[in-house]
Scaffold this motif. Structure first.
Motif, short mmCIF file in Angstrom:
data_model
loop_
_atom_site.label_atom_id
_atom_site.label_comp_id
_atom_site.label_asym_id
_atom_site.label_seq_id
_atom_site.Cartn_x
_atom_site.Cartn_y
_atom_site.Cartn_z
N ALA A 350 -14.00 -10.91 -2.07
CA ALA A 350 -13.53 -11.73 -3.19
C ALA A 350 -14.38 -12.99 -3.27
CB ALA A 350 -12.07 -12.09 -2.99
N LEU A 351 -14.67 -13.43 -4.48
CA LEU A 351 -15.46 -14.63 -4.71
C LEU A 351 -14.55 -15.80 -5.09
CD1 LEU A 351 -18.33 -13.01 -6.83
CD2 LEU A 351 -18.42 -13.66 -4.41
N ASN A 352 -14.97 -16.97 -4.77
CA ASN A 352 -14.22 -18.18 -5.16
C ASN A 352 -14.60 -18.56 -6.59
OD1 ASN A 352 -12.94 -18.31 -2.74
ND2 ASN A 352 -14.18 -19.97 -1.89
N ALA A 353 -14.26 -17.68 -7.52
CA ALA A 353 -14.60 -17.93 -8.92
C ALA A 353 -13.61 -17.20 -9.80
CB ALA A 353 -16.03 -17.45 -9.21
N VAL A 354 -13.20 -17.86 -10.88
CA VAL A 354 -12.31 -17.27 -11.89
C VAL A 354 -13.16 -16.82 -13.07
CG1 VAL A 354 -10.45 -17.73 -13.53
CG2 VAL A 354 -10.31 -18.61 -11.19
N ALA A 397 -13.12 -13.15 -9.59
CA ALA A 397 -14.29 -12.29 -9.50
C ALA A 397 -14.38 -11.69 -8.10
CB ALA A 397 -15.56 -13.09 -9.81
N VAL A 398 -14.77 -10.43 -8.05
CA VAL A 398 -14.97 -9.75 -6.77
C VAL A 398 -16.39 -9.21 -6.74
CG1 VAL A 398 -12.54 -9.17 -6.39
CG2 VAL A 398 -13.97 -7.63 -7.75
N ASN A 399 -16.89 -9.00 -5.52
CA ASN A 399 -18.30 -8.71 -5.34
C ASN A 399 -18.50 -7.36 -4.66
OD1 ASN A 399 -21.01 -9.21 -5.56
ND2 ASN A 399 -21.14 -10.53 -3.75
N VAL A 400 -19.66 -6.74 -4.91
CA VAL A 400 -20.04 -5.48 -4.30
C VAL A 400 -21.42 -5.62 -3.70
CG1 VAL A 400 -20.60 -3.06 -4.73
CG2 VAL A 400 -18.63 -4.08 -5.84
N ASP A 401 -21.58 -5.17 -2.47
CA ASP A 401 -22.88 -5.19 -1.80
C ASP A 401 -23.74 -4.05 -2.37
OD1 ASP A 401 -25.02 -5.37 -0.12
OD2 ASP A 401 -23.86 -5.30 1.74
N ASP A 402 -24.92 -4.40 -2.86
CA ASP A 402 -25.81 -3.38 -3.41
C ASP A 402 -26.47 -2.53 -2.32
OD1 ASP A 402 -25.30 -4.09 -6.03
OD2 ASP A 402 -26.83 -5.67 -6.01
N ASP A 403 -26.39 -2.98 -1.07
CA ASP A 403 -26.87 -2.18 0.06
C ASP A 403 -25.69 -2.00 1.02
OD1 ASP A 403 -28.45 -0.82 1.84
OD2 ASP A 403 -29.31 -2.63 2.73
N SER A 418 -19.90 -14.04 -20.27
CA SER A 418 -18.84 -14.50 -19.37
C SER A 418 -19.49 -15.19 -18.18
CB SER A 418 -17.98 -13.33 -18.89
OG SER A 418 -18.76 -12.44 -18.09
N TYR A 419 -18.67 -15.89 -17.41
CA TYR A 419 -19.19 -16.53 -16.20
C TYR A 419 -18.04 -16.71 -15.22
CZ TYR A 419 -17.10 -21.11 -17.14
OH TYR A 419 -16.23 -22.15 -17.33
N GLY A 420 -18.37 -17.11 -14.00
CA GLY A 420 -17.38 -17.35 -12.97
C GLY A 420 -17.19 -18.82 -12.71
N GLU A 421 -16.03 -19.37 -13.05
CA GLU A 421 -15.73 -20.78 -12.88
C GLU A 421 -15.35 -21.04 -11.42
OE1 GLU A 421 -15.55 -24.43 -13.06
OE2 GLU A 421 -15.72 -23.60 -15.11
N THR A 422 -16.10 -21.93 -10.76
CA THR A 422 -15.86 -22.20 -9.35
C THR A 422 -15.10 -23.50 -9.09
OG1 THR A 422 -18.03 -23.30 -9.17
CG2 THR A 422 -17.93 -20.93 -8.66
N LEU A 462 -10.01 -3.18 -4.28
CA LEU A 462 -9.86 -4.63 -4.38
C LEU A 462 -9.88 -5.03 -5.85
CD1 LEU A 462 -9.82 -7.52 -3.22
CD2 LEU A 462 -12.32 -7.37 -2.97
N VAL A 463 -8.79 -5.65 -6.32
CA VAL A 463 -8.67 -6.11 -7.70
C VAL A 463 -8.44 -7.62 -7.67
CG1 VAL A 463 -7.40 -5.88 -9.88
CG2 VAL A 463 -7.68 -3.90 -8.39
N GLY A 464 -9.18 -8.34 -8.50
CA GLY A 464 -9.08 -9.80 -8.49
C GLY A 464 -7.94 -10.34 -9.32
N ASP A 465 -6.84 -9.63 -9.39
CA ASP A 465 -5.67 -10.09 -10.15
C ASP A 465 -4.45 -9.34 -9.67
OD1 ASP A 465 -4.45 -11.63 -12.38
OD2 ASP A 465 -4.09 -9.64 -13.21
N ALA A 466 -3.31 -10.03 -9.65
CA ALA A 466 -2.05 -9.38 -9.31
C ALA A 466 -1.08 -9.41 -10.47
CB ALA A 466 -1.41 -10.06 -8.09
N ASP A 467 -1.32 -10.28 -11.43
CA ASP A 467 -0.43 -10.38 -12.59
C ASP A 467 -0.37 -9.07 -13.39
OD1 ASP A 467 0.39 -13.09 -12.28
OD2 ASP A 467 -1.55 -13.73 -13.04
N PHE A 468 -1.43 -8.29 -13.37
CA PHE A 468 -1.50 -7.12 -14.24
C PHE A 468 -0.46 -6.06 -13.89
CE2 PHE A 468 -3.82 -5.29 -10.76
CZ PHE A 468 -3.75 -3.91 -10.91
N VAL A 469 0.12 -6.11 -12.67
CA VAL A 469 1.15 -5.13 -12.31
C VAL A 469 2.55 -5.73 -12.27
CG1 VAL A 469 -0.38 -3.58 -11.07
CG2 VAL A 469 0.69 -5.48 -9.85
#
Length: 548
Positions: A350-354, A397-403, A418-422, A462-469
């Protein structure tokens, strides 16, 4: 004008009794074959036949003996019984074929043949299952079309799966108990047998079969059968030791809706306290198919991570709903141990960004709608940004390792604009956001990712939100419910055996449409009435010859 008296002698009484006995016996036997058992009218016919034979024997014993042994009518007697035998054989053959559910696919593309994946699932059926469909008089054509499809399942299981059709207008109480409020509603359930041998629907196992717009679909029916077979065999735990969302909370911020939906699908649910397990040195329960971590608020301690690691090494799975949090020591914040663990072992974090999306949103750039879906996974197979969009509120925002160390990938990403607000502080206190380089992250950004270690079987979603459920959001967008249910199904293996391309079935009636009632009338006329008339005519000719 002279009125001649009508004289009836014993021989005539015997003859009429013989006629009544023959007709009653033939109708009784045919009725028994048709109904598959003895009913009150059938018993009345057989009793009439027996009484008529006794009257014949008493009134004209010589004629009765001659009927059985007389040389002059021996051939006539043989003809009578041959006719009776022929009628019985034809009727029995028709009834056997009609009830045997014999199907033969002669189409070039095997359009009426179940796929190998469906047949594999049906091999697991070891008890009676009932397909119950509701169709009123205006939906007879649809019922007949669906019946062509449902017969395939009955044939493939040698009758363990049966079908029944009910008119909701004729049986409204039963339709209400099923929850059938529309034509074409189809349900699956187990069948129980009471002490009297009557088969009854097990309403505790009742489940609706989803219907696609266009008719019956193999994938939906087979998955519904698989869910029925798997009911009660999978257990999902909600982690509640870190202040997460409550699965029993019925408010708009609770998870009671998805919790109830899981239970109705046959999944057993429970809660676990991860800090308490770690403190007691206890492992995750062995029956845990999946652990749902819905918005934990505080970071995990190392002993708790060790408990989860041991669980994942044994093929466990995690469904992590990681909201953007503004508290100290927040869950999956920055360099916290569990965030580093997920990156090291699964290549996700998980990233420290909305996510702020200026193009794909509902009301504000913080209420983001999934812009792009990677549909190459089981989780995203039914997600469609146009028809079934996902709606996230203040998504992280969540991240994925390309390797990556294991197989992983993105599921949902935001638009290029769009962008990630930190700057969480201004966002939380002032509701202020503005892209500022180099601190903020450029889009597009992922809001949902997956990882799968195929060596151990461990899975992470991993989902960067819990409100959706939550109760307030899950019903507002079809994609929210699809993402959650697909996620649980993938993590727990609930539907992993049904990964196939659905067969194409005709969804229009045949060119010549004949209802079941019309077919029964045709069968009665051709199988019973016409041979019966010939038999009556033969009996009349035989009677005239006997009197001579």
């Amino acid at each position: 004008m002279r009125n001649d008296p009508i004289l009836i002698n014993r021989r005539q009484i015997g003859q009429w009794a013989s006629y009544i006995a023959g007709v009653s016996l033939v109708l009784g036997v045919i009725g028994w074959l048709w109904q598959g058992g003895f009913t009150s009218p059938i018993m009345a016919l057989l009793v009439t036949a027996v009484v008529s034979i006794l009257v014949w024997v008493i009134a004209a014993p010589r004629d009765f003996v001659n009927f059985i042994t007389g040389r002059q009518i021996r051939y006539s007697t043989g003809a009578v019984f041959s006719s009776l035998l022929l009628i019985g054989i034809v009727a029995l053959t028709y009834i056997a074929v009609q009830r045997a559910t014999i199907t033969l696919d002669m189409t070039e593309g095997r359009r009426f043949t179940l796929s190998s994946e469906s047949l594999e699932v049906l091999q697991e059926v070891n008890r009676k299952i009932r397909i119950t469909g509701f169709y009123d008089s205006t939906a007879v054509a649809q019922r007949e079309v669906d019946d062509q499809f449902f017969r395939l399942y009955e044939t493939a299981t040698n009758g363990l799966i049966s079908r029944r059709y009910i008119d909701p207008n004729e049986e409204p109480a039963l339709a209400q108990r099923f929850g059938a409020y529309s034509n074409g509603a189809v349900f699956l359930s187990y069948i129980t047998t009471d002490d009297a041998g009557n088969e009854n629907v097990d309403f505790g196992s009742l489940a609706r079969v989803p219907r696609q717009a266009g008719g019956a679909q193999e994938r939906e029916m087979t998955q519904a059968i698989l869910r029925l077979l798997r009911a009660g065999t999978l257990k999902v735990y909600f982690e509640t030791g870190h202040g997460g969302l409550d699965p029993l909370d019925t408010s708009s911020q609770g998870l009671s809706g998805v919790h109830l939906g899981m239970q109705e699908s046959g999944i057993i649910t429970d809660s676990l306290n991860l800090p308490a397990l770690a403190a007691a040195g206890q492992p995750i329960p062995q029956d845990a198919a999946t652990i749902i971590m819905a918005r934990p608020t505080t970071a995990l301690a190392q002993p708790e991570i060790d408990v989860l690691d041991a669980y994942l090494e044994q093929g466990g799975s995690l469904f992590i709903l990681a909201d953007a949090l503004f508290n100290e020591n927040a869950f999956l914040s920055g360099e916290t141990p569990f965030n580093l663990y997920l990156w090291e072992h699964f290549g996700v974090s998980a990233l420290n960004a909305v996510i702020v999306d200026y193009n794909s949103n509902l009301r504000t750039p913080l209420d983001i709608i999934g812009y792009q879906v990677y549909t190459n996974t089981d989780v995203s197979a039914r997600l469609d940004p146009a028809a079934a969009p996902t709606l996230f509120r203040v998504a992280r925002a969540v991240n994925v390792d390309d390797d990556p160390p294991v197989d992983n990938g993105r599921i949902i990403v935001s638009s290029p604009n769009s962008y990630g607000e930190t700057n969480f502080r201004d966002l939380a206190e002032l509701n202020s956001f503005e892209p500022e380089a180099p601190d903020d992250l450029p889009g597009p950004l992922a809001s949902a990712v997956w990882a799968w270690n195929q060596d151990t079987g461990a899975k992470v979603l991993l989902v960067g939100d819990a409100d959706f459920v939550t109760n307030g959001f899950v019903g507002g967008s079809l994609g929210n419910a699809v993402l959650f249910t697909n996620g649980v199904a993938w993590l727990s293996g609930f539907n992993e055996q049904v990964n196939f391309n659905p067969q194409a079935f005709f969804t229009a009636p045949p060119l010549i449409f004949i209802s079941t009632q019309t077919l029964d009338v045709i069968a009665f006329v051709t199988v019973i009435l016409m041979p019966g008339l010939m038999l009556v005519i033969g009996l009349g000719i035989w009677s005239r010859r006997v009197r001579r």
